[in-house]
Write a protein that holds these residues in place. Sequence first.
Motif, mmCIF file in Angstrom:
data_model
loop_
_atom_site.group_PDB
_atom_site.id
_atom_site.type_symbol
_atom_site.label_atom_id
_atom_site.label_comp_id
_atom_site.label_asym_id
_atom_site.label_seq_id
_atom_site.Cartn_x
_atom_site.Cartn_y
_atom_site.Cartn_z
ATOM 1 N N LYS A 470 -36.409 10.376 87.283
ATOM 2 C CA LYS A 470 -36.729 9.239 88.141
ATOM 3 C C LYS A 470 -37.627 9.622 89.315
ATOM 4 C CE LYS A 470 -32.476 6.712 87.070
ATOM 5 N NZ LYS A 470 -31.264 6.055 87.639
ATOM 6 N N LEU A 471 -38.031 10.884 89.386
ATOM 7 C CA LEU A 471 -38.811 11.359 90.520
ATOM 8 C C LEU A 471 -40.164 10.649 90.581
ATOM 9 C CD1 LEU A 471 -38.495 13.504 92.784
ATOM 10 C CD2 LEU A 471 -39.919 15.019 91.379
ATOM 11 N N ARG A 472 -40.481 10.129 91.773
ATOM 12 C CA ARG A 472 -41.758 9.440 91.978
ATOM 13 C C ARG A 472 -42.537 10.001 93.156
ATOM 14 N NH1 ARG A 472 -40.110 3.358 92.601
ATOM 15 N NH2 ARG A 472 -42.333 3.182 93.094
ATOM 16 N N TYR A 473 -41.849 10.689 94.065
ATOM 17 C CA TYR A 473 -42.483 11.206 95.281
ATOM 18 C C TYR A 473 -42.136 12.682 95.384
ATOM 19 C CZ TYR A 473 -43.650 11.309 100.335
ATOM 20 O OH TYR A 473 -44.175 11.597 101.565
ATOM 21 N N LEU A 474 -43.141 13.563 95.319
ATOM 22 C CA LEU A 474 -42.914 15.004 95.385
ATOM 23 C C LEU A 474 -43.847 15.616 96.417
ATOM 24 C CD1 LEU A 474 -41.584 17.598 94.318
ATOM 25 C CD2 LEU A 474 -43.374 17.690 92.558
ATOM 26 N N SER A 475 -43.259 16.207 97.465
ATOM 27 C CA SER A 475 -44.045 16.870 98.505
ATOM 28 C C SER A 475 -43.454 18.246 98.756
ATOM 29 C CB SER A 475 -44.047 16.042 99.788
ATOM 30 O OG SER A 475 -44.808 16.686 100.786
ATOM 31 N N ILE A 476 -44.199 19.284 98.379
ATOM 32 C CA ILE A 476 -43.738 20.666 98.562
ATOM 33 C C ILE A 476 -44.789 21.497 99.295
ATOM 34 C CG2 ILE A 476 -42.236 20.614 96.530
ATOM 35 C CD1 ILE A 476 -44.420 22.054 94.984
ATOM 36 N N SER A 477 -45.718 20.838 100.000
ATOM 37 C CA SER A 477 -46.838 21.519 100.653
ATOM 38 C C SER A 477 -46.365 22.516 101.716
ATOM 39 C CB SER A 477 -47.759 20.487 101.312
ATOM 40 O OG SER A 477 -48.300 19.613 100.361
ATOM 41 N N PHE A 478 -47.248 23.482 101.997
ATOM 42 C CA PHE A 478 -47.062 24.436 103.085
ATOM 43 C C PHE A 478 -45.771 25.230 102.928
ATOM 44 C CE2 PHE A 478 -49.389 20.714 104.781
ATOM 45 C CZ PHE A 478 -50.635 21.307 104.861
ATOM 46 N N ASN A 479 -45.607 25.784 101.748
ATOM 47 C CA ASN A 479 -44.589 26.777 101.452
ATOM 48 C C ASN A 479 -45.263 27.862 100.614
ATOM 49 O OD1 ASN A 479 -41.737 25.820 102.310
ATOM 50 N ND2 ASN A 479 -42.603 23.992 101.347
ATOM 51 N N ALA A 480 -44.574 28.968 100.431
ATOM 52 C CA ALA A 480 -45.096 30.029 99.580
ATOM 53 C C ALA A 480 -44.569 29.836 98.160
ATOM 54 C CB ALA A 480 -44.697 31.391 100.134
ATOM 55 N N LEU A 481 -44.866 28.694 97.588
ATOM 56 C CA LEU A 481 -44.389 28.355 96.257
ATOM 57 C C LEU A 481 -45.528 28.476 95.258
ATOM 58 C CD1 LEU A 481 -42.287 25.178 97.155
ATOM 59 C CD2 LEU A 481 -41.423 27.484 96.720
ATOM 60 N N SER A 482 -45.217 28.983 94.103
ATOM 61 C CA SER A 482 -46.191 29.062 93.016
ATOM 62 C C SER A 482 -45.567 28.462 91.756
ATOM 63 C CB SER A 482 -46.624 30.508 92.766
ATOM 64 O OG SER A 482 -45.499 31.316 92.448
ATOM 65 N N PHE A 483 -46.406 28.152 90.781
ATOM 66 C CA PHE A 483 -45.944 27.466 89.575
ATOM 67 C C PHE A 483 -46.085 28.374 88.363
ATOM 68 C CE2 PHE A 483 -46.024 23.974 92.354
ATOM 69 C CZ PHE A 483 -45.363 22.914 91.754
ATOM 70 N N ASN A 484 -45.042 28.369 87.553
ATOM 71 C CA ASN A 484 -45.067 29.078 86.280
ATOM 72 C C ASN A 484 -44.617 28.108 85.198
ATOM 73 O OD1 ASN A 484 -45.127 30.992 84.253
ATOM 74 N ND2 ASN A 484 -43.150 31.899 84.814
ATOM 75 N N LEU A 485 -45.548 27.288 84.748
ATOM 76 C CA LEU A 485 -45.273 26.258 83.752
ATOM 77 C C LEU A 485 -46.134 26.499 82.531
ATOM 78 C CD1 LEU A 485 -45.420 23.206 86.209
ATOM 79 C CD2 LEU A 485 -43.361 24.381 85.426
ATOM 80 N N SER A 486 -45.565 26.271 81.394
ATOM 81 C CA SER A 486 -46.329 26.463 80.173
ATOM 82 C C SER A 486 -47.452 25.431 80.082
ATOM 83 C CB SER A 486 -45.409 26.356 78.952
ATOM 84 O OG SER A 486 -44.810 25.078 78.888
ATOM 85 N N SER A 487 -48.515 25.798 79.407
ATOM 86 C CA SER A 487 -49.701 24.938 79.342
ATOM 87 C C SER A 487 -49.429 23.633 78.613
ATOM 88 C CB SER A 487 -50.849 25.688 78.658
ATOM 89 O OG SER A 487 -50.451 26.090 77.353
ATOM 90 N N ASN A 488 -48.410 23.600 77.774
ATOM 91 C CA ASN A 488 -48.103 22.371 77.031
ATOM 92 C C ASN A 488 -46.870 21.647 77.571
ATOM 93 O OD1 ASN A 488 -46.203 24.231 76.282
ATOM 94 N ND2 ASN A 488 -46.405 23.919 74.069
#
Length: 1018
Positions: A470-488
């Motif tokens: 149900k997520l519609r609003y996502l704000s994670i700016s200005f952190n030391a976060l990186s993404f490891n998601l598969s291309s598909n």
Amino acid sequence: MRGRGLHFHFHLWLALLFALITASFGISVKNQSVRCIAAERRALLDFKKGLIGYDNSLNLLVSWTSKEEECCKWKGVGCDNTTGHVVMLDLRPRITYGIFGGSWTAISGVIGTSLLELKHLSHLDLSLNCFYQIPDFIGSLSDLTYLNLSSNPLTGFIPLQLGNLSRLVYLDLSTDDINQSLISDNLEWLSHLSSLQLLKISCTNFTKATNWLQVIQSHPSLSVIHFGYCDFAEVDPSSLVHFNSSNSLSVLHLIWSSSLHPSTFPLLLNISRNLVELDLHHNQLSSLIPDSFDNMPALERINFELNSLEGGIPKSLGNLCHLKELNLRDNKLSGPLTFAVKNLSGCANDSLEVLKLDFNHFNGSLPSFVPFSSLRELDVGSNQLSGHFEDNFGDFSKLNVLNLDENGFTGPLPDLLRLSSLRELYLRGNRFEGLLPVNIGKLSQLVLLDVSDNSLHDVISEAHLFNLTKLRYLSISFNALSFNLSSNWTPPFQLDFIEMSSCKLGPQFPSWLRNQTNFYHLDISHSNISDNIPYWFWNLPSRLMFLDLSFNQISGRVPNLPLKFDRISLIDLSSNLFHGPIPQFLSKSTTLDLSNNMFNGSLSFLCTNKDSGLSYLDLSNNLLSGGIPDCWIKSRRLTIINLENNNLSGVIPTSLGSVETLQSLRLRNTSLHGEIPQSLKSCTKLKLLDLGENKLTGIIPPWIGERLENLIVLRLRSNKFHGDIPSSLCHQQFLQVLDLSLNNISGTIPSCLNNLTTMAHLGSSAATIEFSYYYNDVYDIEDSTTAFFARTLNGHLLVIWKGVEQEYGKTLGLLRAIDLSCNKLSGEIPREIASLHGLITLNLSRNMLKGSIIKEIGQLKALESLDLSTNNLSGVIPESMSDISFLSVLDLSNNNLSGKIPLSTQLQSFNATCFAGNSRLCGDPLNKCLGDESPKLPNNGGTEIIAESDEELFEPLWFVTGTIAGFLVGFWGVFGSLLISRSWRHKYFQLVNKLGDWIRLTMALETVKLQRRLRLKD
């Protein structure tokens, strides 16, 4: 976004009341079985004759014709099912909704007396129109039960004849136009409306109606009252002694009043024991909250938002056993939050559902909310809370909204899995650190997640997001976060709002965005993407309002998309590697920043819209060519234009003068020629004007000083201007940077420069020069409500500082600079310049100035850079220059200066080149002056005596020695007496303390003088 608040309940009540009134009178708008009364039909046609401005395209009054005899079929007319009499007249315009809100064409004119023929009229709705007066005769429509004149620009007095409407149940005289004002000197007419249950009045002056609270409190039937933007008289408490509290009033809204007297506040807390809803938001209340809520045991909803209430939360609030919503946000409440929550822990802890305490001054740690078992929404953001966010809620299955924004919470985020009903989680602007809990992905009801601006560091995997359907609003700016998601990977959600600035999404462009087809806000700036932008990305949602891809290394071309966008609020593609021409659809934005790319081609795309909505345009540092188009008359909302550092040519277009909202115009280094167009004098809001590094000719127009009164920065550097410096520039009281260097300007420096008020004061302005403009964005994810937001940007400017070209941004507002170098100025340096005490840099070099350096130059104590080189200045360097202690850049070379360089730590720190080219100048750091070394003279015995200057050297030694000896003799003399008398000891010790302080100060001063003379001797 955080719930609909108290207004939802109020409007729901209105809707139900209207439905009941309409149903009770059996109104039929298009009933085939009744026939119109001829006299009433004529009355309606006469009424129509007095109306103007209606639009037939709305189909509101188009059916009102003499050919159509059945007036009961006319739009907006309702007849009784049985008698056929007109009982309802509803001329409220039908609103057409668009992306920027609703629009309608209002009816105006005169509310004619022909309505008196409608003797059975019970329902009259003329709201949302353009009527200016409430006619007195409305008081004669004795059958009226519903009267709605809201959202009209009503002025004048509320007629006392309204008091004749004894059957009136619903009265709405409210308006949204705070510039309009009704007047009521006496509210006695209201007391005669014995059937009235709902009253809405706004923008009304009640300052002479001293009985307003008496009338309300004693009214027999009033149930709902809404006052907005009204001015009230102070209430005498003794006048209420003989009045019992109301038995009927259940809802009281008294909002946005600038004149509500503080003494009235506690009186409102005794207005009705049956009050269910009390809304006093935005009334400038500045007292403590009275501890008298026991007088209103039925209260369910309280809203004191946007006041200046102080202190804490009174205990009587905790005794309200039916209290469901308490809104105290945006006040000045203070103290430990633990104490405030403890005062609410009476029987209210079982009933309280919504608690809003954000934007106050509460401190301490986050207390336990476990006793508040019914809590659905908790908002304590923007306070001064600190400590860890631990298990403060227990097993809270009902909590929907949790806001801890903008506090000082530290430590890791706890496991929130037990908050299984959580829909909105706000943790922005704290100091949370550590990992983002993986279990956050199991909060299946989560609609909004904001953890931006913290110190979280983690690798976001699919486990963090897998169940957030149900997520519609996502704000994670200005952190030391990186993404490891598969291309598909396919996200389980469809986001409306995506904000991931300063997270590591790259180097590849995030492929999962391909599945997000409904967002209106996307910010992936500063995200380490160094990839060619995929073509599928440009299949942007038609509801897009905000797009920020700035500060990456994204390459490729922006395709010329179909013009499916009505308006885009912000597009920022700056600081990337985009190339190719600028497509036409980008002109649909309100804010457009394409700076620092490799876009080429012309600026013709700016002329494609009939009415441009642009308010911010930055195309600087690209490869754009051709002339600046002359179509700015279509861009009347522009605040900022920056086209600098392109391959443009031609002249400054005349139509730029039609942009009267312009605050910043930067056309630096664009190969422009010709004169500054006179039309720019209409841009009176200009703060920054930079036309430097061009080929502009002509004189500096005097109207710059006469008309552009808000200028802070004027930069005309490196052009071909000639003639004098216009004295009208001295009228610029806000001017902080004046750069006319590298031109052919002649004449003298105006002596009136001391009128530059801002330069004459130290620290008289903010650190930045700000430019504000507006754009619209969606602020409520529940109903996609749009609103206008102000965006403030810092000005920036290239300045020759300490001989190097530097760009000023956040500190530009602190700069005070005058640069008139490399011209043909003659005459003397005006003494008035010494009055500019805030001046930080002064460059008059490479001119033909003569005369001496003004002796008052030492008054420029803030000066850090001074360049007077390559002129014809003569005379000595003033002694006062040694008082300029912050001077770090100095060049007096290539003049005719003479004499000795004044002694000071500052001046002797510069190398000899700063004084070179002055053949008669001497002293450190140049050659020593003649006579600096005095000869040694023989005495009668053949020995040498010390010259007078050397005797002066030893003079302090004798002084110090004598002082010490005198002190010792005096001390021991006194000490002997002290051994004899105890009372003397107290007095003498006080004297000795003072004497010792004086001696230490004297010795310190003489030691400094001695060290200086020894240094000069060497």
